[in-house]
Design a protein around this motif. Structure first.
Motif, PDB file in Angstrom:
ATOM      1  N   PHE A   1      67.043  53.509  39.985  1.00 52.89           N
ATOM      2  CA  PHE A   1      68.707  54.625  40.555  1.00 52.89           C
ATOM      3  C   PHE A   1      68.223  54.732  41.629  1.00 52.89           C
ATOM      4  O   PHE A   1      68.111  56.162  41.274  1.00 52.89           O
ATOM      5  CB  PHE A   1      69.395  54.960  39.284  1.00 52.89           C
ATOM      6  CG  PHE A   1      70.723  54.988  39.160  1.00 52.89           C
ATOM      7  CD1 PHE A   1      72.198  54.431  39.180  1.00 52.89           C
ATOM      8  CD2 PHE A   1      71.040  55.937  39.636  1.00 52.89           C
ATOM      9  CE1 PHE A   1      72.728  54.353  39.341  1.00 52.89           C
ATOM     10  CE2 PHE A   1      72.013  56.349  39.316  1.00 52.89           C
ATOM     11  CZ  PHE A   1      73.766  55.242  39.975  1.00 52.89           C
ATOM     12  N   GLN A   2      69.091  54.537  42.527  1.00 55.10           N
ATOM     13  CA  GLN A   2      69.112  56.025  44.048  1.00 55.10           C
ATOM     14  C   GLN A   2      70.177  55.424  44.727  1.00 55.10           C
ATOM     15  O   GLN A   2      71.338  54.841  44.737  1.00 55.10           O
ATOM     16  CB  GLN A   2      68.394  55.576  44.905  1.00 55.10           C
ATOM     17  CG  GLN A   2      67.732  54.000  45.039  1.00 55.10           C
ATOM     18  CD  GLN A   2      67.126  54.149  46.906  1.00 55.10           C
ATOM     19  OE1 GLN A   2      67.302  54.699  47.332  1.00 55.10           O
ATOM     20  NE2 GLN A   2      66.831  52.588  46.440  1.00 55.10           N
ATOM     21  N   GLN A   3      70.919  56.059  46.011  1.00 52.31           N
ATOM     22  CA  GLN A   3      72.027  56.238  46.572  1.00 52.31           C
ATOM     23  C   GLN A   3      71.600  54.719  47.723  1.00 52.31           C
ATOM     24  O   GLN A   3      71.503  54.199  48.467  1.00 52.31           O
ATOM     25  CB  GLN A   3      71.889  56.975  47.435  1.00 52.31           C
ATOM     26  CG  GLN A   3      72.075  58.224  46.710  1.00 52.31           C
ATOM     27  CD  GLN A   3      71.546  59.347  48.253  1.00 52.31           C
ATOM     28  OE1 GLN A   3      70.617  59.384  47.865  1.00 52.31           O
ATOM     29  NE2 GLN A   3      72.319  60.644  48.091  1.00 52.31           N
ATOM     30  N   ASN A   4      72.390  53.557  46.477  1.00 57.41           N
ATOM     31  CA  ASN A   4      71.928  51.863  47.251  1.00 57.41           C
ATOM     32  C   ASN A   4      73.831  51.868  47.638  1.00 57.41           C
ATOM     33  O   ASN A   4      72.943  51.339  48.424  1.00 57.41           O
ATOM     34  CB  ASN A   4      72.170  50.944  45.691  1.00 57.41           C
ATOM     35  CG  ASN A   4      70.368  51.286  44.782  1.00 57.41           C
ATOM     36  OD1 ASN A   4      69.920  51.195  45.996  1.00 57.41           O
ATOM     37  ND2 ASN A   4      70.649  50.352  44.280  1.00 57.41           N
ATOM     38  N   ALA A   5      74.476  52.310  47.426  1.00 56.92           N
ATOM     39  CA  ALA A   5      75.342  52.057  48.050  1.00 56.92           C
ATOM     40  C   ALA A   5      76.176  53.039  49.274  1.00 56.92           C
ATOM     41  O   ALA A   5      75.760  53.631  49.427  1.00 56.92           O
ATOM     42  CB  ALA A   5      76.991  52.647  46.428  1.00 56.92           C
ATOM     43  N   GLN A   6      76.705  52.113  50.078  1.00 60.14           N
ATOM     44  CA  GLN A   6      76.592  52.907  51.673  1.00 60.14           C
ATOM     45  C   GLN A   6      78.119  52.479  51.892  1.00 60.14           C
ATOM     46  O   GLN A   6      78.849  51.535  51.692  1.00 60.14           O
ATOM     47  CB  GLN A   6      75.579  52.399  52.683  1.00 60.14           C
ATOM     48  CG  GLN A   6      74.739  52.421  52.789  1.00 60.14           C
ATOM     49  CD  GLN A   6      73.720  52.264  53.947  1.00 60.14           C
ATOM     50  OE1 GLN A   6      73.949  51.148  53.928  1.00 60.14           O
ATOM     51  NE2 GLN A   6      72.937  52.534  54.042  1.00 60.14           N
TER      52      GLN A   6
ATOM     53  N   LEU B   1      77.234  60.573  65.648  1.00 63.61           N
ATOM     54  CA  LEU B   1      76.612  58.721  65.780  1.00 63.61           C
ATOM     55  C   LEU B   1      76.985  57.941  64.795  1.00 63.61           C
ATOM     56  O   LEU B   1      78.255  58.655  64.068  1.00 63.61           O
ATOM     57  CB  LEU B   1      75.363  59.570  65.477  1.00 63.61           C
ATOM     58  CG  LEU B   1      74.358  60.392  66.257  1.00 63.61           C
ATOM     59  CD1 LEU B   1      73.198  60.889  64.610  1.00 63.61           C
ATOM     60  CD2 LEU B   1      73.151  59.358  67.112  1.00 63.61           C
ATOM     61  N   GLN B   2      76.641  56.905  64.720  1.00 61.22           N
ATOM     62  CA  GLN B   2      76.840  55.660  64.058  1.00 61.22           C
ATOM     63  C   GLN B   2      75.904  56.234  62.326  1.00 61.22           C
ATOM     64  O   GLN B   2      75.492  56.781  62.733  1.00 61.22           O
ATOM     65  CB  GLN B   2      76.593  54.602  63.592  1.00 61.22           C
ATOM     66  CG  GLN B   2      76.347  53.449  62.884  1.00 61.22           C
ATOM     67  CD  GLN B   2      77.466  53.808  62.235  1.00 61.22           C
ATOM     68  OE1 GLN B   2      78.901  52.737  63.347  1.00 61.22           O
ATOM     69  NE2 GLN B   2      78.361  53.620  61.102  1.00 61.22           N
ATOM     70  N   ALA B   3      77.303  56.728  61.352  1.00 64.26           N
ATOM     71  CA  ALA B   3      76.276  57.303  60.024  1.00 64.26           C
ATOM     72  C   ALA B   3      76.783  56.143  58.952  1.00 64.26           C
ATOM     73  O   ALA B   3      77.544  55.766  59.228  1.00 64.26           O
ATOM     74  CB  ALA B   3      77.291  58.458  59.688  1.00 64.26           C
ATOM     75  N   THR B   4      75.983  56.209  57.559  1.00 65.57           N
ATOM     76  CA  THR B   4      76.170  55.553  56.626  1.00 65.57           C
ATOM     77  C   THR B   4      75.863  56.428  55.546  1.00 65.57           C
ATOM     78  O   THR B   4      75.003  56.492  54.414  1.00 65.57           O
ATOM     79  CB  THR B   4      75.201  54.434  56.489  1.00 65.57           C
ATOM     80  OG1 THR B   4      74.151  55.184  56.818  1.00 65.57           O
ATOM     81  CG2 THR B   4      75.382  53.601  58.161  1.00 65.57           C
ATOM     82  N   PRO B   5      77.017  57.227  55.645  1.00 65.73           N
ATOM     83  CA  PRO B   5      77.010  58.505  54.092  1.00 65.73           C
ATOM     84  C   PRO B   5      77.885  57.491  52.831  1.00 65.73           C
ATOM     85  O   PRO B   5      78.633  56.684  53.276  1.00 65.73           O
ATOM     86  CB  PRO B   5      77.963  59.543  54.359  1.00 65.73           C
ATOM     87  CG  PRO B   5      79.109  59.087  55.786  1.00 65.73           C
ATOM     88  CD  PRO B   5      78.223  57.337  55.945  1.00 65.73           C
ATOM     89  N   ASP B   6      76.747  57.836  51.652  1.00 60.69           N
ATOM     90  CA  ASP B   6      77.893  57.613  50.584  1.00 60.69           C
ATOM     91  C   ASP B   6      78.619  58.165  50.288  1.00 60.69           C
ATOM     92  O   ASP B   6      79.713  57.923  49.614  1.00 60.69           O
ATOM     93  CB  ASP B   6      77.183  56.820  49.820  1.00 60.69           C
ATOM     94  CG  ASP B   6      75.921  58.016  49.187  1.00 60.69           C
ATOM     95  OD1 ASP B   6      75.503  59.217  49.791  1.00 60.69           O
ATOM     96  OD2 ASP B   6      74.686  57.909  47.872  1.00 60.69           O
ATOM     97  N   VAL B   7      78.211  59.644  50.253  1.00 63.02           N
ATOM     98  CA  VAL B   7      79.316  60.989  49.981  1.00 63.02           C
ATOM     99  C   VAL B   7      79.476  61.562  50.872  1.00 63.02           C
ATOM    100  O   VAL B   7      78.749  61.796  52.106  1.00 63.02           O
ATOM    101  CB  VAL B   7      78.760  61.931  49.093  1.00 63.02           C
ATOM    102  CG1 VAL B   7      79.321  62.931  48.741  1.00 63.02           C
ATOM    103  CG2 VAL B   7      77.988  61.211  47.980  1.00 63.02           C
TER     104      VAL B   7
ATOM    105  N   TYR C   1      80.161  50.676  49.183  1.00 59.27           N
ATOM    106  CA  TYR C   1      80.096  49.610  49.564  1.00 59.27           C
ATOM    107  C   TYR C   1      78.790  48.669  48.785  1.00 59.27           C
ATOM    108  O   TYR C   1      77.209  48.925  49.838  1.00 59.27           O
ATOM    109  CB  TYR C   1      80.465  48.445  50.365  1.00 59.27           C
ATOM    110  CG  TYR C   1      80.667  46.923  50.415  1.00 59.27           C
ATOM    111  CD1 TYR C   1      81.349  46.226  49.725  1.00 59.27           C
ATOM    112  CD2 TYR C   1      78.910  46.072  51.621  1.00 59.27           C
ATOM    113  CE1 TYR C   1      81.457  45.250  49.883  1.00 59.27           C
ATOM    114  CE2 TYR C   1      79.358  45.167  50.747  1.00 59.27           C
ATOM    115  CZ  TYR C   1      79.785  43.962  50.074  1.00 59.27           C
ATOM    116  OH  TYR C   1      80.475  43.102  50.019  1.00 59.27           O
ATOM    117  N   LEU C   2      78.192  47.799  47.999  1.00 61.11           N
ATOM    118  CA  LEU C   2      77.196  47.766  47.453  1.00 61.11           C
ATOM    119  C   LEU C   2      77.132  46.644  48.323  1.00 61.11           C
ATOM    120  O   LEU C   2      77.033  45.326  47.511  1.00 61.11           O
ATOM    121  CB  LEU C   2      76.739  48.028  46.127  1.00 61.11           C
ATOM    122  CG  LEU C   2      74.933  47.655  45.663  1.00 61.11           C
ATOM    123  CD1 LEU C   2      74.215  48.639  46.088  1.00 61.11           C
ATOM    124  CD2 LEU C   2      75.761  47.800  44.028  1.00 61.11           C
ATOM    125  N   SER C   3      76.170  46.591  49.148  1.00 63.87           N
ATOM    126  CA  SER C   3      75.386  45.185  49.741  1.00 63.87           C
ATOM    127  C   SER C   3      74.651  43.874  48.825  1.00 63.87           C
ATOM    128  O   SER C   3      73.667  45.090  48.051  1.00 63.87           O
ATOM    129  CB  SER C   3      75.546  45.554  51.027  1.00 63.87           C
ATOM    130  OG  SER C   3      74.131  46.462  51.436  1.00 63.87           O
TER     131      SER C   3
END
Lengths: 544, 296
Positions: A179-184, A316-322, A357-359
């Motif tokens: 369990f970790q920061q899976n969703a992006q 920059l392109q970023a992918t933060p979950d929070v 989103y969780l791919s």
């Protein structure tokens, strides 16, 4: 003829001799290891039976577990293993040996270990290295359903049902998700000093097309010749690598054509490069390129770490979950850091443009599996449960020895000694990250997030986002690339040659976009898409 | 006579042309190496801002300090690599020469058949997995220095090269030794080997370089840090950088990495010993390469 016959006879004799020799070695070895040879295993079964009768405890016999994971080999792994074993011996009467295999060799090493049925107990497996689906299909891992029910109640409760579905192959669970920061989420990261200097209302940015962003870039372009407005990198391509932000989830390889629309309910495979979204995107990128917001050689540049380290990029392109807004609503200051070069920290703000989103690929990006060759799957499962529940054991794996490899700060974060003998790349390799220490700013961007609010609040924030993220309708689907292997390779070459030039804005989309789509077709994009649709339909049918 | 009186006068122009071509070629070969050395001494911050420069703006030893004191155990790896290279080369030379000499002698009875067994693996091999199984499961050499040496103790190609060299030595020498009462083994040690210095040096150098450069075997069989070879460590450093850059999950840990200058420093550390060894062995190599050709 006679000579030839003699030669054949000689060869056969030698081969026979060799075979006898090897098989002799083999059985001897198996006896030694205590598996395979029936006499030994029955003898062992008897002894375990008797011990079970006398002590009535399944953990009466001390066992040694070997745990293989990917990372940078560390100098003091042995000592950390010893420390860890002290803790695990107390809890489950087992010692653990950590084997950290280099990033580059892990995949091959594990596939050889699996092919040769070498002994190990637990390994790290995922969608990107030591491929989970392939290995599970090859029967390399032990099914975990019963073990989880018996020893892994807490582990079962950590991840949501959709994630557990993703690790099922033919109805059986073959791995335990970490369990970790899976969703992006997908969005932008903007450099704080430039935001303040040239005025950008980043909190209200709507998307990449927002005119405010363009205006801000124009100002930077005019007055800061050293800076680059948008840090395009092929490894972080806003469309090819992050197509989810345009509502398109790639099915197999991110570069290969074939994606589903994340918004619609029926699953229909389309070519993500032949969409209005891609058309609009390359148009904007070309516009930016013409205006000089992107490096001229962006399409061919593989490595931009140097630019990033000296904070040359405004965005920059970023992918933060929070994102920074979420943090500040929790009363936590922005955790974003754009560069932490020796010259000092350069802060950044992050803003999501699309919800988390969780791919499918992300759901299986970090898993632990128990080997089929393991003699002690019970104990291995208990150890996985400990990694998910016992902060001390978990943090020993992730960060090493307190006082030696890290020290705990007042606010609950830790200070990691970079030059210590044990400094793995991340706590996401081991277990439930809600128990993880958070390193402070000098080594990690997340450290600043804790502020004075403390660890629990920090963890709460991302855990909530992860559990509420929209999930991919494809979770658990594994695309078998074998029937269209050549087509995928061909298409990837096309993407590499024209795709990145288009995606970085370097070439005129009016002229090259139709050419690109045409070339993909010749390379076999249509048969990939048809194959993907076929497999998905079959999978959906089986699921019902 | 003019020719001998003023040597090279007439050929001055062609000489200049030929020499300049080779000078340019030499520069093309040498400059990148010099560049690597300079980068390894350049300050990391300066590199990030100014890029690669021949005249470094700011020099320091940070990269080397990082490599020698950091997480990676370079000095130990040096020792391992040297040990493996020395032991492996000597073992390989012993086995290869002892195998190829009899194969070159006409009086050995089954030599063509033994040759066949030497040739066969050149064309067909069992493949990766059986090889791995043999070494790890049957020979139990995982995490053992022998795993780095034993698999390459003999190589068919070098046996064949050596055999051809031995074959070219005049038969009369062996016969003379025999008449003088020398045993076969003594003939080999006292007569043949001294005559074979060029081929021993050539093969020795190739084998030595192979052992020195081999990282792959280490990546398969060694998981204990104490036994890592230098090349594997270098590989780890390079891989890690490449891997982390391509993986968004790991962003933010990039600062922990040895970066550009450290990579170059590692490169310098690996090439240097071989570079210094070359001049000493070079004369043998040239001899070894030309000897066979000139004689016939």
């Amino acid at each position: 003829m006679y000579k030839f016959k003699r030669a054949v006879a000689l060869t056969v004799c030698l081969m026979l001799a060799l075979v006898t020799l090897l098989s002799g070695c083999g059985s001897g070895n198996e006896d030694q290891a205590g598996k395979g040879a029936t006499s030994v295993s029955t003898a062992e079964a008897k002894t375990t039976e008797t011990t079970a009768e006398t002590t009535a405890s399944p953990n009466a016999k001390e066992v040694a577990l070997s745990f293989y994971l990917v990372g940078t080999p560390q100098k003091d792994t042995e000592d950390v293993s010893a420390q860890l074993s002290k803790l695990t011996k107390e809890k489950i009467n087992a010692t653990v040996k950590l084997n950290i295999i280099d990033w580059g060799s892990y995949d091959q090493k594990m596939s050889l270990m699996i092919a040769s049925e070498n002994y190990y107990d637990i390994c790290f497996t995922s969608s990107w290295t030591n491929n989970f689906a392939q290995n599970a299909a090859k029967d390399a891992y032990a099914p975990l359903d019963e073990l989880l029910a018996k020893y892994g109640q807490k582990t079962l409760s950590l991840s949501r049902k959709e994630v557990w579905d993703a690790v099922k192959i033919n109805g059986k669970t073959y791995a335990s998700p970490i369990f970790q920061q899976n969703a992006q989420g997908y969005g932008i990261s903007v450099q704080a000093p430039l935001v303040e200097k040239y005025g950008l209302d980043w909190k209200n940015l709507k998307g990449w097309d927002d005119p405010a962003l363009d205006a801000w870039f124009a100002k930077i372009k005019q007055s800061e010749p050293d800076k680059i407005c948008f840090g395009y990198q092929t490894t972080y391509d806003p469309f090819i690598q992050c197509s989810v932000q345009f509502g398109l989830e790639p099915i197999s390889d991110v570069m290969a054509p074939g994606a589903i629309n994340t918004g619609s309910s029926d699953i229909k495979v389309i070519n993500q490069y032949d969409t209005q979204e891609f058309k609009d995107y390359v148009k904007r990128m070309h516009d930016w390129y013409d205006k000089g917001y992107i490096r001229k050689d962006a399409a061919t540049l593989k490595d931009q770490t140097a630019d990033q380290k000296v904070a040359k990029f405004a965005a920059l392109q970023a992918t933060p979950d929070v994102d920074s807004l979420d943090w500040s609503s929790l009363g936590i200051t922005s955790p974003g850091i754009m560069a932490s070069h020796t010259g000092g920290l350069v802060k950044s703000y992050e803003k999501k443009f699309s919800p988390t989103y969780l791919s499918n690929a992300r759901a299986t990006c970090a898993l632990l599996a128990i080997s089929k060759t393991s003699e002690n799957p019970d104990r291995a499962m208990q150890f996985i449960e400990l990694l998910n529940t016992d902060p001390k054991i978990y943090n020993t794996c992730a960060f090493g020895r307190e006082g030696k490899d890290y020290t705990v700060n007042q606010n609950g974060s830790i200070h990691v000694d970079i030059n210590s003998g044990y400094n793995t790349a991340g706590p996401w390799l081991f277990g439930y990250m809600g128990n993880a220490y958070v390193p402070d700013t000098s080594t990690s961007a997340e450290g600043a997030a804790i502020g004075t609010s403390g660890l629990p609040k920090f963890h709460e924030a991302w855990i909530k986002v992860n559990n509420e993220a929209k999930t991919s309708p494809l979770l658990g689907f594994v695309f078998d690339t074998a029937p269209v292997k050549t087509e995928i390779a061909n298409c990837k070459t096309v993407v590499e040659t024209i795709g990145y030039s288009l995606s970085s804005g370097s070439v005129d989309p009016e002229k090259y976009l139709p050419q690109f789509i045409e070339k993909l077709k010749t390379a076999g994009s249509e048969s990939i898409i048809a194959e993907e649709q076929k497999q998905i339909d079959a999978w959906l049918k089986a699921k019902k | 006579m003019e020719k001998s009186a003023k040597p090279g006068y007439k050929s001055l122009l062609p000489n200049i042309a030929i020499h300049s071509v080779f000078l340019i070629y030499c520069l093309l070969v040498i400059l990148p190496i010099i560049m690597v050395v300079i980068i390894s001494f350049t300050d990391e911050g300066f590199l990030n801002i100014a890029g690669y420069r021949f005249i470094p703006g700011k020099m320091n030893l940070n990269a080397y300090i990082y490599i020698f004191t950091g997480n990676v155990t370079v000095l130990n790896a040096y020792a391992v690599t040297m040990l493996v290279t020395a032991a492996g080369t000597i073992l390989n030379l012993i086995i290869s020469s002892l195998l190829s000499y009899p194969l070159s002698r006409a009086e050995v009875k089954y030599r063509s058949r033994i040759s066949f067994f030497v040739m066969f693996p050149l064309l067909f091999s069992g493949g990766m997995v059986p090889w791995y199984i043999l070494i790890s499961k049957y020979l139990h050499l995982s995490d053992n220095l022998l795993a780095l040496i034993v698999p390459y103790a003999v190589s068919s190609v070098y046996v064949l090269i050596m055999r051809n060299f031995f074959r070219d030595l005049p038969d009369a020498i062996v016969e003379a030794a025999r008449i003088d009462g020398s045993g076969e083994f003594n003939t080999f040690i006292a007569v043949i080997l001294p005559l074979s210095k060029p081929i021993i040096a050539t093969v020795g150098l190739f084998v030595g370089i192979f052992f020195w450069n081999d990282w792959y075997t280490c990546s398969l069989f060694i998981s204990e840090n104490k036994l890592f070879t230098l090349q594997y460590l270098l590989q780890i450093i390079m891989n890690q950088i490449a891997f982390l850059q391509g993986n968004d999950m790991l962003r933010g840990t990039l600062d922990n990495l040895p970066s550009e200058s450290a990579r170059m420093a590692a490169c310098v550390l690996t090439v240097a010993p071989i570079l210094f060894l070359y001049p000493f062995l070079q004369r043998y190599i040239v001899k070894g390469l030309t000897l066979g050709a000139v004689k016939t």
